[in-house]
Enzyme design. Sequence first.
Site, mmCIF file in Angstrom:
data_model
loop_
_atom_site.group_PDB
_atom_site.id
_atom_site.type_symbol
_atom_site.label_atom_id
_atom_site.label_comp_id
_atom_site.label_asym_id
_atom_site.label_seq_id
_atom_site.Cartn_x
_atom_site.Cartn_y
_atom_site.Cartn_z
ATOM 1 N N ASN A 94 -4.390 -33.382 -18.912
ATOM 2 C CA ASN A 94 -3.776 -34.393 -19.770
ATOM 3 C C ASN A 94 -3.228 -33.667 -20.999
ATOM 4 O O ASN A 94 -3.989 -33.240 -21.866
ATOM 5 C CB ASN A 94 -4.806 -35.443 -20.184
ATOM 6 N N GLU A 113 0.194 -37.980 -19.183
ATOM 7 C CA GLU A 113 0.676 -38.324 -20.532
ATOM 8 C C GLU A 113 1.737 -37.331 -21.012
ATOM 9 O O GLU A 113 1.622 -36.729 -22.073
ATOM 10 C CB GLU A 113 -0.483 -38.391 -21.526
ATOM 11 N N TYR A 151 -2.805 -41.352 -13.999
ATOM 12 C CA TYR A 151 -3.273 -41.556 -15.374
ATOM 13 C C TYR A 151 -3.596 -43.044 -15.541
ATOM 14 O O TYR A 151 -2.718 -43.897 -15.413
ATOM 15 C CB TYR A 151 -2.233 -41.153 -16.412
ATOM 16 N N ASP A 160 -6.420 -38.130 -14.924
ATOM 17 C CA ASP A 160 -7.245 -38.682 -15.994
ATOM 18 C C ASP A 160 -7.529 -40.149 -15.661
ATOM 19 O O ASP A 160 -6.635 -40.992 -15.739
ATOM 20 C CB ASP A 160 -6.500 -38.560 -17.324
ATOM 21 N N ASN A 189 -10.182 -41.971 -17.121
ATOM 22 C CA ASN A 189 -10.816 -42.647 -18.252
ATOM 23 C C ASN A 189 -12.020 -43.483 -17.829
ATOM 24 O O ASN A 189 -12.170 -44.641 -18.234
ATOM 25 C CB ASN A 189 -9.788 -43.513 -18.986
ATOM 26 N N ASP A 197 -1.370 -26.888 -31.771
ATOM 27 C CA ASP A 197 -0.020 -27.426 -31.900
ATOM 28 C C ASP A 197 0.742 -26.801 -33.064
ATOM 29 O O ASP A 197 1.918 -27.065 -33.244
ATOM 30 C CB ASP A 197 -0.069 -28.948 -32.114
ATOM 31 N N HIS A 198 0.073 -26.003 -33.886
ATOM 32 C CA HIS A 198 0.738 -25.392 -35.024
ATOM 33 C C HIS A 198 1.604 -24.241 -34.541
ATOM 34 O O HIS A 198 1.169 -23.404 -33.760
ATOM 35 C CB HIS A 198 -0.291 -24.887 -36.035
#
Length: 369
Positions: free
Chosen positions: A15, A44, A116, A145, A147, A231-232
Amino acid sequence: MANKQQRALTLMTWNVKGLNHPIKKKKIMTFIKSKKADIVFLQETHLSPQESDKLCRDWVGQVFFSCGSSQSGGVAILIHKQLQFKCSRTVKDEDGQTLLLLAEIQGQEMTFINVYIPPGSNWTIYKQIFDLMVNSQGLVICGGDFNIRLNPKLDVSGASISSNALTKKCNQLMEELGIIDVWRELHPKNRDYTHYSCPHRTYSRIDYFFMFSNDCTRVKGCQIKTIDLSDHTRKVQWKLNSTILNDPILKQKLREEIKDFLELNDTGEVSQIILWDTLKAVMRGKIISMTSHLKKIKLQKLVNLQAKLKQLQREDGYKGTQKKIIFLKLENTILKIKNPQTKIMENQLEKIQEITCLTVHSEVRFTSL
């Protein structure tokens, strides 16, 4: 006749929590390529049909997708270019939550289902997925995924919780249909997790590979592996990393290199402009060489910290406040090593993303009677 060497097929599910940002997408695709998986399930993706087409630029192979919105949903299946994959049928839903591929791999008919299921979904959605497996052809592999925690005693960190009505219905239907949770089948008593909830401070396993029990003998292994991508980002163009100047030893070495360069070249025979441009080029090479050495040291530190992080994650569901503090500090340290300029905030440590890898035999097996 010599027996042909067995061909192992490796699948991976992840995911990715959105691929809208181009630099994040590039990082994720680079990471996936490094794992050399044959088939990759992504959930996602948050990509439109036009953006999903761009995945083909970053992935040399076949790409199939079912699109959601830019904020939720979207699943994709990536096929490695070296895999002899002939897709004969594609089924997708309108919400970008399910993607089915019927294909032939080396003469073996197989069905791949990428799923998902959003949090809070009702029983009907889960039943549709299991019914889809039953109505599929060949060797069926369903992953993604979901959940849901099928075994609350082992699939949740901390104090165990009781099964709810949805969990009981899923487990009962899976038993009736002969569907197994592959990872749990291979690790019946182990604890490992694929999701971290920051508000609840709990870890859980909500990502699965499902197969029919009759095909379980084909499975060679199933593992949960840690991903620590941040993510930086920074620009691709070379730029002096000013944080290296915080290192007094490295800073002193740079001073000595500049002094040596000027003593050797500042003879008055060349203009100051040429001398300055040459100095910049030489120092850039020196800095790259020094930082490359520092990078090797940093990578070794990362390997050691990641090992400690994984070990702590496996230890008894992270019981105790002190263990949680140690765990967050390890996460913090890993991200700081990867990007020293990043200020680590608690909400940036929402979860340790995980991937689940499955390896199966793709060849047809014959039994002599």
